[in-house]
Design an enzyme around this catalytic site. Structure first.
Site, PDB file in Angstrom:
ATOM      1  N   CYS A   1       0.852  -1.180   0.000  1.00 35.36           N
ATOM      2  CA  CYS A   1       0.000   0.000   0.000  1.00 35.36           C
ATOM      3  C   CYS A   1       0.887   1.229   0.000  1.00 35.36           C
ATOM      4  CB  CYS A   1      -0.887   0.021   1.248  1.00 35.36           C
ATOM      5  SG  CYS A   1      -1.974  -1.412   1.374  1.00 35.36           S
TER       6      CYS A   1
ATOM      7  N   LEU B   1      -3.927  -1.488  -1.703  1.00 31.85           N
ATOM      8  CA  LEU B   1      -3.890  -2.705  -2.510  1.00 31.85           C
ATOM      9  C   LEU B   1      -4.462  -3.782  -1.597  1.00 31.85           C
ATOM     10  CD1 LEU B   1      -3.021  -4.278  -5.062  1.00 31.85           C
ATOM     11  CD2 LEU B   1      -0.852  -4.708  -3.934  1.00 31.85           C
TER      12      LEU B   1
ATOM     13  N   VAL C   1      -5.555  -8.676   2.252  1.00 27.26           N
ATOM     14  CA  VAL C   1      -6.192  -9.382   3.364  1.00 27.26           C
ATOM     15  C   VAL C   1      -7.381  -8.551   3.855  1.00 27.26           C
ATOM     16  CG1 VAL C   1      -5.869 -10.227   5.731  1.00 27.26           C
ATOM     17  CG2 VAL C   1      -4.025 -10.463   4.071  1.00 27.26           C
TER      18      VAL C   1
ATOM     19  N   ASN D   1       1.758  -0.032   6.041  1.00 27.38           N
ATOM     20  CA  ASN D   1       1.947  -0.740   4.782  1.00 27.38           C
ATOM     21  C   ASN D   1       2.724  -2.000   5.151  1.00 27.38           C
ATOM     22  OD1 ASN D   1       4.421  -0.262   2.173  1.00 27.38           O
ATOM     23  ND2 ASN D   1       2.685  -1.621   2.165  1.00 27.38           N
ATOM     24  N   GLY D   2       2.150  -3.152   4.936  1.00 28.69           N
ATOM     25  CA  GLY D   2       2.889  -4.372   5.263  1.00 28.69           C
ATOM     26  C   GLY D   2       1.992  -5.569   5.481  1.00 28.69           C
TER      27      GLY D   2
ATOM     28  N   ASP E   1      -4.831  -7.933   9.313  1.00 32.31           N
ATOM     29  CA  ASP E   1      -3.651  -8.364  10.086  1.00 32.31           C
ATOM     30  C   ASP E   1      -3.062  -7.222  10.909  1.00 32.31           C
ATOM     31  OD1 ASP E   1      -3.125  -7.783   7.173  1.00 32.31           O
ATOM     32  OD2 ASP E   1      -1.068  -7.650   7.870  1.00 32.31           O
TER      33      ASP E   1
ATOM     34  N   LEU F   1       8.715 -14.764  -8.947  1.00 29.81           N
ATOM     35  CA  LEU F   1       9.758 -14.426  -9.913  1.00 29.81           C
ATOM     36  C   LEU F   1      10.761 -15.573  -9.929  1.00 29.81           C
ATOM     37  CD1 LEU F   1      10.408 -10.646  -9.128  1.00 29.81           C
ATOM     38  CD2 LEU F   1       8.832 -11.642 -10.787  1.00 29.81           C
TER      39      LEU F   1
ATOM     40  N   ILE G   1      12.476 -13.304 -17.190  1.00 30.77           N
ATOM     41  CA  ILE G   1      12.639 -12.305 -18.256  1.00 30.77           C
ATOM     42  C   ILE G   1      14.038 -12.419 -18.835  1.00 30.77           C
ATOM     43  CG2 ILE G   1      13.327 -10.489 -16.589  1.00 30.77           C
ATOM     44  CD1 ILE G   1      11.895  -8.470 -18.533  1.00 30.77           C
TER      45      ILE G   1
ATOM     46  N   THR H   1      24.330  -0.400  -9.828  1.00 26.69           N
ATOM     47  CA  THR H   1      23.849  -1.780  -9.919  1.00 26.69           C
ATOM     48  C   THR H   1      22.350  -1.870  -9.653  1.00 26.69           C
ATOM     49  OG1 THR H   1      24.322  -4.050  -9.273  1.00 26.69           O
ATOM     50  CG2 THR H   1      24.378  -2.433  -7.516  1.00 26.69           C
TER      51      THR H   1
ATOM     52  N   ARG I   1      20.585  -0.800 -12.913  1.00 22.75           N
ATOM     53  CA  ARG I   1      20.823  -1.839 -13.919  1.00 22.75           C
ATOM     54  C   ARG I   1      19.928  -3.062 -13.702  1.00 22.75           C
ATOM     55  NH1 ARG I   1      27.017  -3.040 -13.799  1.00 22.75           N
ATOM     56  NH2 ARG I   1      27.511  -1.032 -14.689  1.00 22.75           N
TER      57      ARG I   1
ATOM     58  N   SER J   1       9.866 -13.628  -4.169  1.00 23.04           N
ATOM     59  CA  SER J   1      11.137 -13.361  -4.838  1.00 23.04           C
ATOM     60  C   SER J   1      12.296 -13.762  -3.921  1.00 23.04           C
ATOM     61  CB  SER J   1      11.208 -11.860  -5.186  1.00 23.04           C
ATOM     62  OG  SER J   1      12.308 -11.602  -6.014  1.00 23.04           O
ATOM     63  N   GLY J   2      13.503 -13.845  -4.484  1.00 15.86           N
ATOM     64  CA  GLY J   2      14.648 -14.397  -3.743  1.00 15.86           C
ATOM     65  C   GLY J   2      15.585 -13.389  -3.109  1.00 15.86           C
TER      66      GLY J   2
END
Length: 561
Positions: A2, A50, A53, A75-76, A97, A256, A288, A337, A340, A363-364
């Protein structure tokens, strides 16, 4: 995901200031609310939602009948809100939550409240009964928060700095805009005129300490024995727990998948648990890259192995170059970086938003910092130096990888989930002997890889695949995204500009044409705000002038791809 925004003690008409809140509308495409605070005419909240929950009661500022004097904008995601409800016998009035923050604050105060939250969060909590404003941000700053404060106590807060840069005030000295430090909370006295004064600023959690909420976690106390098999079992158990708790969502979950070790482990564990939890849809994975990119080929192998519904997004360098300006605007940084690597993530997020119904995206991020995954760790002078640098990187994540991951996904109204930055998983990993965590036999992240060996969770060739920077792996080994950028920007920035770069940009002067171009674009959007970045991300222990893994002497293309 959010967008939160609040003003305390505005000098100008609130209706004029509130247009600034619309700068972060992308963070919450489902709804918007702007609300004044009763009794404080120059204080207000703005919220872009957004919905993930509790579709019914999830609007903010969140207020419940039991605590009419508390106003919460956050936000969380708080993954242990149900466990805390049971433990402390809280009487919830919604399914949100974040309601747990109100009950914890009422019972224990802000410090214990923040330390008991297992999740990612940035919050603004107003207590009108005691005239206090509280701000706080999670351990790694996975959720962003910026603070604007004038000398006379006008406070403005926002998820992104762009929501604060045009706020007007009556002071002659400019107000600084700074990122709120992760793992900290701040308390302000709220005066009757709406202005504030900071009275407390403290750290509530550091990544090397076991979090206070570990007491109420589903994974009980862990054996403190550092025998190899015990350690590997604990790593597996905590990682599985980290992914499982993040399944909390009413919207579709995706992942991802770059084809590297980290995203592959996350995707594979997510698929496994989604079947156990009987999620009513298949998990979509997304990669991608150009046709012959090593990442795309590796991601397809993993997707076939784990059985995900895989989407391959075509990437061309021309499209990447075209996106650079809007990427820098969303990022609010000129770090080389970060920019990029953000281009691919920004474009893949755009695809997910436009072409699919996945909204919660795993995601990692965080694994490289935690498990010493960067290639330069091979050059660490000692295990102790490697361990110390790992902690430094984790503490700086909010300036680099976590910033990238948040802004590129939030730009398209997606919510990011990063299990590798789970508080218990990271504190356990960092408690292990320093020698256990170093690269071994020429392989970085050896302990993490070894922990999942022989389980067939992901293909063996991926489990032992070399580290490849996301921005490099998107394009072919013959000509990387890095090389395309150098060639393109060589003609955009001229040599005389480079000669004067130290005079033009005294703070963090750019050393390359690529860095100069990013800085130019940044200054166009955020003039005079270069201080938001304290330093460039660079490898250590080697004489590097560029952060790309492919420029390092220890980089070797993965011949197996």
């Amino acid at each position: 995901m959010c967008g939160i925004w609040a003003l305390f003690g505005s000098d100008e008409c609130l209706s004029a200031q509130c247009t600034c809140a619309m700068k972060i509308a992308h963070r919450g495409p489902d709804a918007f609310r702007f609300e004044n605070v009763n009794g404080f005419t120059n204080c207000c909240f703005g919220f872009h939602r957004l919905a993930i929950v509790d579709q019914l009661y999830g609007m903010q500022p969140l207020r419940v009948k039991k605590f009419p004097y508390l106003w919460l904008c956050y936000n969380g995601e708080i993954y242990n809100h149900q466990a805390l409800k049971t433990k402390f016998d809280f009487d919830y009035q919604t399914k949100v939550d974040g309601e747990v923050l109100l009950h914890l604050y009422d019972r224990f105060g802000v410090q214990k409240m923040a330390s008991l939250l297992d999740g990612v969060f940035a919050f603004i909590l107003l207590d009108t009964a005691n005239r206090k404003v509280h701000l706080g941000r999670d351990t790694y700053g996975v959720r962003p928060l910026f603070k604007f404060l004038t000398d006379d106590g006008f406070l403005a807060v926002c998820s992104e700095a762009k929501g604060l840069v045009e706020i007007t005030h009556s002071m002659e000295t400019a107000a600084s805009i700074v990122p709120f430090l992760p793992g900290h909370f701040e308390v302000f006295d709220l005066k009757l005129i709406g202005k504030v004064q900071s009275v407390q600023f403290e750290q509530f959690h550091c990544c090397t300490r076991e979090p206070a909420h570990a007491l109420y976690d589903t994974v009980g106390g862990l054996s403190s024995d550092f025998g190899e098999e015990t350690v590997k079992r604990n790593i597996r158990s905590l990682f599985e727990n980290a992914v499982r708790k993040r399944l909390m969502a009413h919207r579709r979950i995706g992942c991802l998948l770059s084809g590297g070790l980290d995203s592959s482990l996350v995707a594979a564990m997510l698929l496994k648990l989604s079947k156990e939890e009987k999620l009513p849809y298949s998990i979509q994975t997304f990669s991608i890259g150009s046709e012959d990119s090593p990442d795309v080929m590796a991601a397809e192998k993993v997707a076939a192995h784990i059985g995900s519904e895989h989407h391959k997004v075509e990437f061309t360098a021309e499209e990447g170059v075209k996106a650079l300006e809007e990427v820098i605007f969303h990022l609010e940084t000129y770090d080389i970086t970060t920019v990029r690597a953000s281009v691919g993530m920004y474009l893949i997020s755009k695809y997910i938003r436009e072409k699919t119904d996945s909204v919660v995206i795993f995601s990692g991020e965080g694994s490289d910092e935690l498990t010493q995954g960067y290639l330069y760790f091979h050059k660490a002078p000692s295990a102790k130096a490697g361990a110390e640098d790992s902690v430094r990187l984790l503490k700086e994540l909010y300036l680099f990888d976590v910033l990238r991951a948040d802004r590129t996904t939030a730009a398209h109204g997606l919510e990011l989930r990063v299990p590798f930055l789970d508080h218990r998983f990271t504190s356990y990993y960092l408690s292990l002997p320093e020698e256990m965590r170093t690269p071994k036999d020429g392989v970085e992240k050896h302990l993490l890889r070894d922990s999942f060996k022989g389980l067939n969770l992901i293909p063996d060739e991926i489990l032992w695949r070399r580290k490849e920077a996301f921005s490099d792996g998107m394009t072919s080994e013959k000509k990387s995204w890095y090389t395309y950028l150098q060639e393109h920007l060589d003609s955009v920035v001229n040599d005389s500009q480079m000669e004067k770069s130290e005079q033009t940009f005294p703070h963090n002067p750019p050393k390359t044409k690529e860095a100069y171009y990013y800085r130019q674009v940044f200054e166009k959007f955020f003039p005079g705000r270069a201080q938001w970045l304290s330093h460039y991300w660079m490898p250590r222990w080697i004489s590097a002038t560029d952060p790309s893994a492919r420029t390092l002497s220890i980089y070797k293309p993965d011949k197996q791809q």
